[in-house]
Design an enzyme around this catalytic site. Structure first.
Site, PDB file in Angstrom:
ATOM      1  N   GLN A   1      42.383  39.865  45.925  1.00 47.57           N
ATOM      2  CA  GLN A   1      43.424  39.602  44.917  1.00 47.57           C
ATOM      3  C   GLN A   1      43.826  40.872  44.157  1.00 47.57           C
ATOM      4  O   GLN A   1      44.446  40.819  43.106  1.00 47.57           O
ATOM      5  CB  GLN A   1      42.922  38.543  43.940  1.00 47.57           C
ATOM      6  CG  GLN A   1      42.863  37.163  44.594  1.00 47.57           C
ATOM      7  CD  GLN A   1      43.078  36.088  43.562  1.00 47.57           C
ATOM      8  OE1 GLN A   1      42.379  36.043  42.548  1.00 47.57           O
ATOM      9  NE2 GLN A   1      44.050  35.227  43.802  1.00 47.57           N
TER      10      GLN A   1
ATOM     11  N   VAL B   1      48.611  38.377  44.144  1.00 46.85           N
ATOM     12  CA  VAL B   1      47.530  39.205  43.607  1.00 46.85           C
ATOM     13  C   VAL B   1      47.362  39.001  42.105  1.00 46.85           C
ATOM     14  O   VAL B   1      48.265  38.512  41.421  1.00 46.85           O
ATOM     15  CB  VAL B   1      47.714  40.716  43.897  1.00 46.85           C
ATOM     16  CG1 VAL B   1      47.816  40.983  45.397  1.00 46.85           C
ATOM     17  CG2 VAL B   1      48.887  41.280  43.154  1.00 46.85           C
ATOM     18  N   GLU B   2      46.175  39.395  41.626  1.00 45.61           N
ATOM     19  CA  GLU B   2      45.831  39.174  40.228  1.00 45.61           C
ATOM     20  C   GLU B   2      45.818  40.494  39.479  1.00 45.61           C
ATOM     21  O   GLU B   2      46.067  40.553  38.292  1.00 45.61           O
ATOM     22  CB  GLU B   2      44.440  38.501  40.221  1.00 45.61           C
ATOM     23  CG  GLU B   2      43.988  37.873  38.925  1.00 45.61           C
ATOM     24  CD  GLU B   2      43.145  38.802  38.085  1.00 45.61           C
ATOM     25  OE1 GLU B   2      42.882  39.938  38.536  1.00 45.61           O
ATOM     26  OE2 GLU B   2      42.761  38.392  36.971  1.00 45.61           O
ATOM     27  N   THR B   3      45.498  41.574  40.221  1.00 40.55           N
ATOM     28  CA  THR B   3      45.361  42.892  39.604  1.00 40.55           C
ATOM     29  C   THR B   3      46.095  43.938  40.445  1.00 40.55           C
ATOM     30  O   THR B   3      45.979  43.928  41.672  1.00 40.55           O
ATOM     31  CB  THR B   3      43.864  43.288  39.521  1.00 40.55           C
ATOM     32  OG1 THR B   3      43.208  42.383  38.619  1.00 40.55           O
ATOM     33  CG2 THR B   3      43.671  44.715  39.044  1.00 40.55           C
TER      34      THR B   3
ATOM     35  N   ARG C   1      46.905  41.865  35.670  1.00 43.44           N
ATOM     36  CA  ARG C   1      46.075  42.929  35.097  1.00 43.44           C
ATOM     37  C   ARG C   1      46.508  44.254  35.732  1.00 43.44           C
ATOM     38  O   ARG C   1      46.715  44.323  36.950  1.00 43.44           O
ATOM     39  CB  ARG C   1      44.611  42.663  35.410  1.00 43.44           C
ATOM     40  CG  ARG C   1      43.658  43.649  34.752  1.00 43.44           C
ATOM     41  CD  ARG C   1      42.264  43.566  35.375  1.00 43.44           C
ATOM     42  NE  ARG C   1      41.822  42.189  35.536  1.00 43.44           N
ATOM     43  CZ  ARG C   1      41.290  41.453  34.571  1.00 43.44           C
ATOM     44  NH1 ARG C   1      41.114  41.965  33.382  1.00 43.44           N
ATOM     45  NH2 ARG C   1      40.915  40.211  34.822  1.00 43.44           N
TER      46      ARG C   1
END
Lengths: 306, 306
Positions: A244, A25-27, A57
């Protein structure tokens, strides 16, 4: 109340390999599970630092509309966490962001049933408003023939949690919704319960909203969890794919449902209101992708440890 | 909200032969259509006298719970109508009668969200109560760790229209419903609208009840219209067949539905909130047996005149 369909999902899995989840994941969106009452939960600062160091993030969301983003930023600060305003999404902000997203006319007004946070966010967004705390002491005169005047320029009524809720506000907001053509009925959330103090559960924003549902016989547009408005807004603002994003929270019917409605990964932490037996009860149909005991498990559940 | 099924019925017929209707029923139940604001509607005294002279029983029902039967009796008197307390059925009385009908224990207490009428009727029925107007000025303290204590002996929360509605009452009643085992949640009515003054429509008891639905996520037991409790009580008390009762009122979704739910004949008068075009709108599914312009049509619509 809300008519979201829970996506049919397999039973939740215990989180075993945190790194795998982190890498996918990104966030990370966190509900207010990072503190309890006025204290940070153990291991939270280290966990957040680790996630930031990996370039993730972080976003903090709450259905609580009594404070603005700025006011919440100060609360984070006093707890020793550095969180920018842009990382905070309270339902007070969501109400203003929603009005912005639909180009709510600047010559129209918003009638507010709620506390200071909503007013502050409306002001920052450049909207005209009335109501809020200043109507908390107002009473209805009951002489024969009495008529409550209301502002015909009110084009939206925003209802959030309000300790100073009274009949004046119910009648004023109801007149706007019922009599002003096209007037919107916006709820920051419909939570049955809120946490004014640690000592007990308190009747939540769902009670103020329920009063207006009863008097107008209309359903509100909800901008807080589990509506997907905030998730859509975040994905759009930061240009993130929703797959994500991982939603981390302690409530099945708001946090986890919010994540699922938005098409995100979901992680339930058992340090809050939901126990393992509640999660695994046959009466519960909401299954997150993963569950774990506490947020700091992110630090210890390493693949390397296997 | 309520899950009553509207009986499939043919379109309403204009009342042409009042004598035929009068001869076919034993009891007339009138909603508050006999007055408008603080004035009797023209021809009402003569109509009621005529019906009494034919040996008909008259009953007056209202969802308004702010006064007791005795207090309503005085209002009738000042208008020059002689109506006994036994002929008056307000939802304040219905709440107390319901508790009596289920043998609500005399050592339990009732928490009241509402005005004086409910307290007076509970007292007459010998029940212990708390709340009501005296909680109208109470506020929540918000120091950390604050806990609102509540009486564990409260076995029923009665919610009615309340001009002095506030967050203290919402939290107190919610705690009783949520935490006292078996605690009942009783609504005098769920009307969206009430008539505090003639000059406009006012948010009704449905708003107070809606607040508790929002905070407890429970549905109330409704004792006022359109629930059949009052009709069952009347039929039982006076030994009447319900098919020999005619409900006369001006609201489709309370009065007429109330009559139909109870298996009675129904007559809509168009002198109140419902117009002929509303009755005949394709959006309206509630059809009374008959409709007429005003109550005094009982005097003029004679078969002999044909």
């Amino acid at each position: 109340m809300e008519s979201f369909v829970t996506k049919a999902s397999a039973s939740a899995q215990p989180l075993k390999n945190a790194d795998e989840l982190i890498d996918s994941v990104e966030t990370f969106i966190f509900d207010w599970v990072i503190w309890k009452g006025d204290k940070l939960i153990d291991g939270v600062p280290e966990t957040l630092d680790m996630l930031r160091s990996k370039g993730k993030r972080l976003v903090f969301v709450t259905n609580n509309s009594t404070k603005s983003r700025k006011q919440y930023g100060k609360k984070f600060e006093t707890l020793g966490l550095t969180v920018t305003e842009e990382e905070i999404f309270a339902s007070s902000f969501a109400a203003a962001a929603y009005l912005k997203s639909i180009d709510f006319p600047k010559d129209k007004k918003v009638y507010v049933v709620g506390e200071d946070g909503i007013l502050k966010e409306l002001e920052l967004a450049g909207f005209q408003y009335l109501g809020g705390p200043e109507d908390g002491g107002k009473k209805i005169e009951l002489k024969p023939g009495f008529l409550m005047e209301h502002d015909k320029d009110v084009g939206a009524v925003v209802v959030g949690f309000d300790r100073y809720f009274n009949y004046y506000k119910v009648q004023y907001g109801t007149l706007c919704i019922r009599e002003n053509p096209g007037c919107l009925f916006i709820a920051t959330n419909r939570d049955a319960v809120t946490h004014l103090t640690d000592a007990q559960e308190w009747a939540g924003g769902g009670s103020m909203v329920g009063a207006f549902v009863g008097s107008t016989q209309r359903e509100p547009l909800v901008v807080g969890k589990p509506s997907t408005f905030m998730m859509d807004y975040l994905a759009n603002k930061f240009g993130i794919q929703k797959s994500q994003i991982c939603m981390v929270g302690d409530r099945l019917d708001t946090d986890i449902l919010f994540g699922q409605n938005g098409g995100c990964k979901t992680l339930l932490v058992l340090s809050g209101v939901t126990s393992l037996s509640m999660l695994q009860s046959p009466n519960n149909s909401i299954q997150p992708d993963f569950y774990t005991n506490k947020i700091s498990d992110f630090l210890s559940l390493k693949a390397a440890a296997v």
